[in-house]
Design an enzyme around this catalytic site. Structure first.
Site, mmCIF file in Angstrom:
data_model
loop_
_atom_site.group_PDB
_atom_site.id
_atom_site.type_symbol
_atom_site.label_atom_id
_atom_site.label_comp_id
_atom_site.label_asym_id
_atom_site.label_seq_id
_atom_site.Cartn_x
_atom_site.Cartn_y
_atom_site.Cartn_z
ATOM 1 N N PHE A 11 7.741 -15.702 17.686
ATOM 2 C CA PHE A 11 7.707 -14.241 17.773
ATOM 3 C C PHE A 11 6.899 -13.876 18.997
ATOM 4 O O PHE A 11 5.917 -14.530 19.337
ATOM 5 C CB PHE A 11 7.141 -13.569 16.516
ATOM 6 C CG PHE A 11 6.084 -14.349 15.800
ATOM 7 C CD1 PHE A 11 4.764 -14.280 16.189
ATOM 8 C CD2 PHE A 11 6.419 -15.162 14.730
ATOM 9 C CE1 PHE A 11 3.795 -14.994 15.524
ATOM 10 C CE2 PHE A 11 5.452 -15.878 14.064
ATOM 11 C CZ PHE A 11 4.133 -15.794 14.461
ATOM 12 N N SER A 12 7.321 -12.814 19.677
ATOM 13 C CA SER A 12 6.776 -12.520 20.999
ATOM 14 C C SER A 12 5.582 -11.589 20.982
ATOM 15 O O SER A 12 4.956 -11.373 22.018
ATOM 16 C CB SER A 12 7.871 -11.910 21.893
ATOM 17 O OG SER A 12 8.424 -10.764 21.272
ATOM 18 N N SER A 13 5.229 -11.032 19.823
ATOM 19 C CA SER A 13 4.089 -10.117 19.795
ATOM 20 C C SER A 13 3.247 -10.364 18.558
ATOM 21 O O SER A 13 3.760 -10.755 17.507
ATOM 22 C CB SER A 13 4.569 -8.653 19.803
ATOM 23 O OG SER A 13 5.225 -8.339 18.587
ATOM 24 N N GLN A 16 4.393 -8.793 15.223
ATOM 25 C CA GLN A 16 5.395 -9.467 14.411
ATOM 26 C C GLN A 16 4.758 -10.467 13.455
ATOM 27 O O GLN A 16 5.216 -10.648 12.332
ATOM 28 C CB GLN A 16 6.402 -10.174 15.319
ATOM 29 C CG GLN A 16 7.339 -9.222 16.045
ATOM 30 C CD GLN A 16 8.284 -9.969 16.970
ATOM 31 O OE1 GLN A 16 7.871 -10.657 17.896
ATOM 32 N NE2 GLN A 16 9.574 -9.835 16.717
ATOM 33 N N GLY A 50 3.373 -15.181 20.025
ATOM 34 C CA GLY A 50 3.120 -14.307 21.162
ATOM 35 C C GLY A 50 3.695 -14.797 22.473
ATOM 36 O O GLY A 50 3.233 -14.391 23.535
#
Length: 383
Positions: A11-13, A16, A50
């Site tokens: 997940f990129s953030s 999330q 992240g």
């Protein structure tokens, strides 16, 4: 032997991770393995928190990159299964890059399963039904287009924020030097009085000719002096010489702010520094007096370049105290018998919170090589 399944989660953030993303992806993987009689590997922690897949950072620096390396080295056997929620978890790069990664995994004999739609991709399925490959390309192209659109939109927002930041508008972020805090309306930073006093004291001490390590030691020994919060890289608390040096060179102390942005995963300056973005914590005359002193010290013979010659400590950034877990630092006290080289617990030396005694460096180094002669150093320090 039953084939193994490997669950890759990304997940990129951070938002999330706080939500349902992690639990959902883990549950989907576990359910698939139960239904298909697979053993879910729990030795590889294939989770990238992240990390964006748009620029391929997860592939070069993250857990996915480690998995791809193991596949290339043959340590992930053919017949294994890679579980992902969607193809966009694997890549959001440009279509040729995403496709090359996708096909290299499959050609290594690894089956890719997208858990949300139940699609299974391997050499046999694609050879028998080439339309499956067309569908996967469509998914990859859409994922890249979505990320590119989002990237452009965010870049435009930040460009607008940067243009207004120097004109009394809303501050870019709440992130600021440790001696400041953001006002509730986000329009100004406020000095923390006790922190501001400590920063000015650092500059006064430096101007008096004291080194960073000595300044840090004196601040740590004074219980009435404010110290940096125990967050981020300074979780051990207290003052450090490295942080003192950083403050002494930071133009944030006179109010300047240099905007940055990520370029290929690295922070790079963008635009000119913004004056009066922060409230100054010291006057400019004191700042420039210290800068002149630092420059003069750097130009002294033997003190202008980087490290050369033999390495003094083979265990830099590696060895930690067995009592408290803090780093062990190399200290050279001069020639024996009064002096000597030692490894000293950082908590014992700086904070006086650990009772660990200094260890003679030469004795430890000899002990290490006598007992670890078969150790392959290249495995610990690649390159």
């Amino acid at each position: 032997m039953e084939p193994k399944a490997y669950s890759y989660i990304r997940f990129s953030s951070p938002e999330q991770e706080k939500g349902d993303s992690l639990r959902r992806q883990i549950q989907l993987s576990e359910e698939y393995c139960k239904q298909h009689g697979l053993i879910l590997d729990d030795t590889l922690k294939l989770t990238d928190r992240g990390l964006s897949a748009f620029k391929g950072i997860h592939r070069t620096k993250g857990a996915l990159g480690e998995f791809l390396r193991l596949v290339e080295e043959g340590k992930i056997p053919p017949g294994s299964v890679l579980l992902v929620e969607n193809l966009d978890r694997l890549s959001r790069e440009q279509i040729l890059d995403a496709l090359n990664q996708f096909t290299s995994i499959i050609k290594a004999g690894i089956k890719i399963v997208t858990l949300q739609d139940g699609m299974e991709y391997d050499q046999e399925s694609i050879n028998q039904n080439w339309a499956q490959l067309i569908i996967s390309i469509t998914y990859m192209a859409r994922a890249h287009d979505e990320s590119e659109t989002k990237s452009k939109r965010i870049s435009a927002v930040w460009e607008n924020k940067r243009s207004k930041a120097g004109n009394g508008g809303e501050k870019l972020t709440a992130k600021a030097p440790a001696w400041l805090k953001l006002s509730q309306d986000r329009t100004k930073f406020i000095l923390i009085p006790e922190a501001a006093k400590a920063i000015e004291l650092i500059f006064r001490k430096k101007l008096a000719g004291k080194g960073a390590e000595r300044i840090a030691r004196e601040l740590n020994e004074d219980p009435n002096i404010w110290e940096p919060p125990r967050t981020g890289p300074k979780k051990t608390g207290g003052w450090r010489g490295s942080y003192i040096n950083k403050i002494l060179r930071s133009r944030a102390v006179i109010g300047e702010f240099q905007p940055h942005k990520l370029v290929d995963g690295k922070r790079q300056p963008i635009g000119d520094p913004i004056p009066d973005y922060f409230p100054p914590v010291i006057d400019k005359e004191l700042f420039y007096q210290v800068q002149a002193q630092l420059q003069a010290n750097a130009e002294k013979k033997g003190n202008a370049g980087g490290r050369t010659g033999k390495v003094s400590n083979l265990f830099t950034h590696v060895i930690k105290c067995g009592l408290c877990g803090y780093p062990m630092h190399f200290i050279n006290k001069g020639k024996p018998p009064k002096g000597g080289k030692y490894l000293v617990c950082d908590a014992s030396r700086r904070l006086k919170t650990c009772t660990a005694k200094p260890i003679r460096y030469e004795e430890f180094e000899q002990l290490f090589f006598d007992n670890f002669e078969e150790l392959d150093i290249s495995q610990l320090i690649p390159g």
